[in-house]
Design an enzyme around this catalytic site. Structure first.
Site, PDB file in Angstrom:
ATOM      1  N   ARG A  56       5.991 -13.056  -8.337  1.00 53.38           N
ATOM      2  CA  ARG A  56       7.331 -12.648  -7.921  1.00 53.38           C
ATOM      3  C   ARG A  56       8.338 -13.128  -8.946  1.00 53.38           C
ATOM      4  O   ARG A  56       8.350 -14.306  -9.300  1.00 53.38           O
ATOM      5  CB  ARG A  56       7.588 -13.273  -6.554  1.00 53.38           C
ATOM      6  N   LYS A  91      -4.237 -13.781   4.454  1.00 57.50           N
ATOM      7  CA  LYS A  91      -4.362 -12.334   4.192  1.00 57.50           C
ATOM      8  C   LYS A  91      -5.735 -12.012   3.600  1.00 57.50           C
ATOM      9  O   LYS A  91      -6.415 -11.086   4.034  1.00 57.50           O
ATOM     10  CB  LYS A  91      -3.258 -11.889   3.216  1.00 57.50           C
ATOM     11  N   LYS A 115       0.025 -17.780  -5.299  1.00 55.01           N
ATOM     12  CA  LYS A 115       1.215 -16.984  -5.620  1.00 55.01           C
ATOM     13  C   LYS A 115       1.847 -17.525  -6.884  1.00 55.01           C
ATOM     14  O   LYS A 115       1.835 -18.735  -7.124  1.00 55.01           O
ATOM     15  CB  LYS A 115       2.235 -17.083  -4.476  1.00 55.01           C
ATOM     16  N   ASP A 123      18.695   0.665   3.268  1.00 54.01           N
ATOM     17  CA  ASP A 123      18.430  -0.048   2.012  1.00 54.01           C
ATOM     18  C   ASP A 123      19.756  -0.571   1.491  1.00 54.01           C
ATOM     19  O   ASP A 123      20.802   0.053   1.740  1.00 54.01           O
ATOM     20  CB  ASP A 123      17.763   0.890   0.981  1.00 54.01           C
ATOM     21  N   ARG A 161      19.064   5.042  -2.758  1.00 52.78           N
ATOM     22  CA  ARG A 161      17.743   5.246  -2.128  1.00 52.78           C
ATOM     23  C   ARG A 161      17.910   5.848  -0.728  1.00 52.78           C
ATOM     24  O   ARG A 161      17.102   6.653  -0.294  1.00 52.78           O
ATOM     25  CB  ARG A 161      16.980   3.926  -2.073  1.00 52.78           C
ATOM     26  N   ALA A 193       5.701  -3.925   6.053  1.00 56.01           N
ATOM     27  CA  ALA A 193       4.961  -4.472   4.915  1.00 56.01           C
ATOM     28  C   ALA A 193       5.461  -5.809   4.408  1.00 56.01           C
ATOM     29  O   ALA A 193       4.715  -6.529   3.741  1.00 56.01           O
ATOM     30  CB  ALA A 193       5.019  -3.475   3.754  1.00 56.01           C
TER      31      ALA A 193
END
Ligand code: NAI
Ligand code: PHE
Length: 356
Positions: free
Chosen positions: A46, A70, A82, A207, A212, A263
């Site tokens: 990230r 996960k 991560k 958004d 978008r 998500a």
């Protein structure tokens, strides 16, 4: 603020954190290796501007722990990790290349104990650049020999998860006529909005990027919702596909939906929120179960030798896993999040006190 690196790491139950600072670009790099119990610690990278570097470390530590469960729930032979690149501002192209190269060297130096992939603000072309200097990377662009963008597969997995959730909450997986609000129209949310429209849902979209929203309204006939009004908007299903932490106590008390299924990683501001959702009669699809499509895509196609038919079968399996979790949660009167964590811990062979 004043978060403290040492305190954050001390309170964490993971295995190893590697911290590096690139002074040329003023970038802090955190590689958080939470668990290698099922295989090398694996998770996306990230890139983000944080209010302070330690907030980036805190984000990485939390996200790495989520990757452990996960991977376990997705049946992957991998652990959780991560990478976080905490930048002072979003970089221009040349600075980005410098950051990615330094980061690639850092990941390479770990000798395969951490495998990376894309996450917020990193793409398959960044992974292709990492792959020039470091072999420990999933989801390079197809042109570079990788499996490419995982967002469409993540969206397909979320769609199966939404169907399973409406099956449990309303007695039918038919989405036609249901009001489904997609928060965040990026790689995953944008594709999900298309799939939901094809499935006949009444799609609402929000958004922070107005372009978008305008595009989804124009091309899909979706109904626009102000980004600030998402939580209180009346709908059947809310699909968070933007940022983490959207569900805190105040948000749960404000929700006007029956299902939350989307998500975004780490949707719960804290784990106890899951109980509050249950008490309010809102069915919550644990994020680390419903958003496993990206992992199935990257790892399945690149490491496990799956073809597309097998990938689609595994993506459908996300819905089956959720149905099992929902039934077990009802039987045990537990939150869906706690039920999924318990199942993950069983797969990890830990009792919860130690995730390593
Ligand atoms: P993205 O960066 O392509 O899209 C995120 C979208 O959310 C952008 O359009 C952004 O403008 C919007 N956004 C940001 N803050 C917002 C807010 N407060 N309200 C409304 N919209 C907001 O990200 P992507 O790849 O679509 O991922 C979405 C979420 O799903 C992230 O949390 C990511 O960690 C998670 N995820 C993504 C996977 C993938 O394969 N791409 C896999 C698993 C999880
Ligand atoms: N960003 C992905 C996620 O959060 C991580 C990932 C993708 C890991 C593909 C491995 C392979 O799930």
């Amino acid at each position: 603020m004043g978060l403290d690196f040492a305190a954050l790491v001390r309170e964490w139950d993971g295995e190893q954190v590697v911290i590096s600072h690139d002074s040329t670009t003023a970038t802090w790099m955190f590689v958080c290796q939470h668990s290698s119990r099922l295989g090398p610690a694996t998770g996306g990278t990230r890139l983000r501007v944080y209010p302070e570097p330690a907030a980036g470390l805190a984000d990485g530590l939390r996200l790495a722990a989520a990757m452990t469960v996960k991977m376990a729930m997705a049946g992957m032979p991998l652990g959780g990790g991560k990478g976080v690149l905490a930048v002072a501002q979003l970089p221009d192209a040349a600075t980005r290349e410098r950051i990615i190269d330094r980061y690639a060297d850092l990941v390479a130096s770990l000798g395969g104990s951490y495998l990376t992939a894309p996450d917020m603000n990193t793409s398959e072309s960044d992974m292709a650049r990492i792959a020039r200097r470091c072999p420990y990377v999933f989801s390079r662009s197809v042109a570079q020999g990788g499996s490419g963008n995982s967002a469409p597969a993540t969206a397909v997995g979320v769609l199966h998860g939404i169907r399973a959730s409406t099956q449990h909450a309303f007695g039918s997986s038919e989405l036609s006529g249901l009001g489904i609000l997609v928060q965040g129209l990026g790689g995953v949310g944008g594709h999900l909005a298309e799939l939901l429209t094809e499935a006949g849902a009444r799609v609402l979209v929000a958004d922070v990027d107005p372009d978008r929203v305008v595009r989804a309204v124009r091309t899909l006939g979706a109904a626009p919702v102000d980004a600030a009004d998402v939580i209180g908007t009346d709908c059947d299903v809310l699909a968070p596909c933007a940022v983490g932490g959207v569900l805190d106590a105040a948000a749960v008390d404000t929700l006007r939906c029956r299902v939350v299924a989307g998500a975004a990683n780490n949707q719960l501001a804290e784990p106890s929120i899951a109980r509050r959702l249950r008490d309010r009669g809102v069915l919550y699809a644990p994020d680390f179960v419903i958003n496993a499509g990206g992992v199935l895509h990257g790892v399945g196609l690149e490491q496990l030798g799956w073809d597309d038919a097998e990938l689609q079968r595994r993506l459908r399996g996300i819905g089956d896993t959720l149905l099992t979790i929902y039934r077990e949660a009802d039987d045990a009167q537990l939150s869906t999040h706690d039920t999924a964590e318990r199942a993950a811990r069983q797969r990890l062979g830990t009792n919860g006190a130690d995730q390593r």
